[in-house]
Design a protein around this motif. Structure first.
Motif, PDB file in Angstrom:
ATOM      1  N   ARG A   1     -22.332  36.951 -42.123  1.00 64.71           N
ATOM      2  CA  ARG A   1     -21.643  37.838 -43.070  1.00 64.71           C
ATOM      3  C   ARG A   1     -20.646  37.056 -43.923  1.00 64.71           C
ATOM      4  NH1 ARG A   1     -20.069  43.208 -40.622  1.00 64.71           N
ATOM      5  NH2 ARG A   1     -22.123  43.705 -41.400  1.00 64.71           N
ATOM      6  N   LEU A   2     -19.909  36.129 -43.305  1.00 67.51           N
ATOM      7  CA  LEU A   2     -18.929  35.330 -44.053  1.00 67.51           C
ATOM      8  C   LEU A   2     -19.612  34.400 -45.059  1.00 67.51           C
ATOM      9  CD1 LEU A   2     -16.406  34.575 -41.195  1.00 67.51           C
ATOM     10  CD2 LEU A   2     -16.011  36.006 -43.214  1.00 67.51           C
ATOM     11  N   ARG A   3     -20.772  33.854 -44.690  1.00 64.25           N
ATOM     12  CA  ARG A   3     -21.515  33.017 -45.645  1.00 64.25           C
ATOM     13  C   ARG A   3     -22.006  33.851 -46.827  1.00 64.25           C
ATOM     14  NH1 ARG A   3     -22.968  30.193 -40.874  1.00 64.25           N
ATOM     15  NH2 ARG A   3     -24.735  31.559 -40.479  1.00 64.25           N
ATOM     16  N   ARG A   4     -22.406  35.085 -46.554  1.00 61.89           N
ATOM     17  CA  ARG A   4     -22.836  35.979 -47.630  1.00 61.89           C
ATOM     18  C   ARG A   4     -21.662  36.261 -48.577  1.00 61.89           C
ATOM     19  NH1 ARG A   4     -24.453  40.564 -44.901  1.00 61.89           N
ATOM     20  NH2 ARG A   4     -26.171  39.338 -44.087  1.00 61.89           N
ATOM     21  N   ILE A   5     -20.498  36.508 -48.023  1.00 60.97           N
ATOM     22  CA  ILE A   5     -19.300  36.753 -48.841  1.00 60.97           C
ATOM     23  C   ILE A   5     -18.965  35.507 -49.658  1.00 60.97           C
ATOM     24  CG2 ILE A   5     -16.808  37.178 -48.735  1.00 60.97           C
ATOM     25  CD1 ILE A   5     -17.430  38.971 -46.234  1.00 60.97           C
ATOM     26  N   GLU A   6     -19.077  34.348 -49.031  1.00 63.14           N
ATOM     27  CA  GLU A   6     -18.830  33.091 -49.738  1.00 63.14           C
ATOM     28  C   GLU A   6     -19.770  32.974 -50.943  1.00 63.14           C
ATOM     29  OE1 GLU A   6     -18.523  28.330 -48.672  1.00 63.14           O
ATOM     30  OE2 GLU A   6     -19.777  29.634 -47.431  1.00 63.14           O
ATOM     31  N   GLY A   7     -21.025  33.344 -50.762  1.00 61.90           N
ATOM     32  CA  GLY A   7     -21.981  33.322 -51.865  1.00 61.90           C
ATOM     33  C   GLY A   7     -21.604  34.298 -52.965  1.00 61.90           C
ATOM     34  N   GLN A   8     -21.088  35.456 -52.578  1.00 62.58           N
ATOM     35  CA  GLN A   8     -20.642  36.437 -53.573  1.00 62.58           C
ATOM     36  C   GLN A   8     -19.473  35.879 -54.394  1.00 62.58           C
ATOM     37  OE1 GLN A   8     -20.180  39.669 -50.564  1.00 62.58           O
ATOM     38  NE2 GLN A   8     -21.108  40.940 -52.160  1.00 62.58           N
ATOM     39  N   VAL A   9     -18.569  35.173 -53.742  1.00 61.52           N
ATOM     40  CA  VAL A   9     -17.423  34.587 -54.453  1.00 61.52           C
ATOM     41  C   VAL A   9     -17.916  33.538 -55.453  1.00 61.52           C
ATOM     42  CG1 VAL A   9     -15.322  33.208 -54.206  1.00 61.52           C
ATOM     43  CG2 VAL A   9     -15.767  35.102 -52.624  1.00 61.52           C
ATOM     44  N   ARG A  10     -18.872  32.713 -55.023  1.00 63.00           N
ATOM     45  CA  ARG A  10     -19.444  31.732 -55.950  1.00 63.00           C
ATOM     46  C   ARG A  10     -20.130  32.434 -57.118  1.00 63.00           C
ATOM     47  NH1 ARG A  10     -20.788  29.091 -51.147  1.00 63.00           N
ATOM     48  NH2 ARG A  10     -22.936  29.829 -51.301  1.00 63.00           N
TER      49      ARG A  10
END
Length: 94
Positions: free
Chosen positions: A16-25
């Motif tokens: 989930r945190l990696r997905r959020i990181e991708g959203q920020v990018r």
């Protein structure tokens, strides 16, 4: 090894945190591409909601594991104060 309230769901949490990181990018790219302000704000809102969901999951795990364990050890007052301080920090956004 220390067991935390989120240990059982650690892989799910990391995903989930990696997905959020991708959203920020993705937002960074949107700004770079001069996308419409409201579209950028909509994505920021989605990220905040995703982070809130992560935080609630962590709080749930903390209460069910760490607070429960502390109560057994006679440290429930100390742990309750720590928990409420964390909740207060989460609520003071914006």
């Amino acid at each position: 090894m220390t067991t935390r309230g989120y240990t059982a769901t650690k892989e799910q949490l990391q995903t989930r945190l990696r997905r959020i990181e991708g959203q920020v990018r993705g937002i960074e790219r949107m700004v770079e591409d001069d996308r419409y302000c409201i579209d950028v704000l909509t994505q920021i809102s989605a990220i905040q909601a995703a982070l809130d969901k992560v935080a609630l999951g962590l709080l749930d795990g903390h209460v069910r594991h760490c607070v429960a364990l502390s109560a057994q050890e006679g440290k429930s007052e100390e742990m309750s104060e720590e928990l409420m301080a964390a909740v207060g920090r989460l609520m003071r956004r914006g």
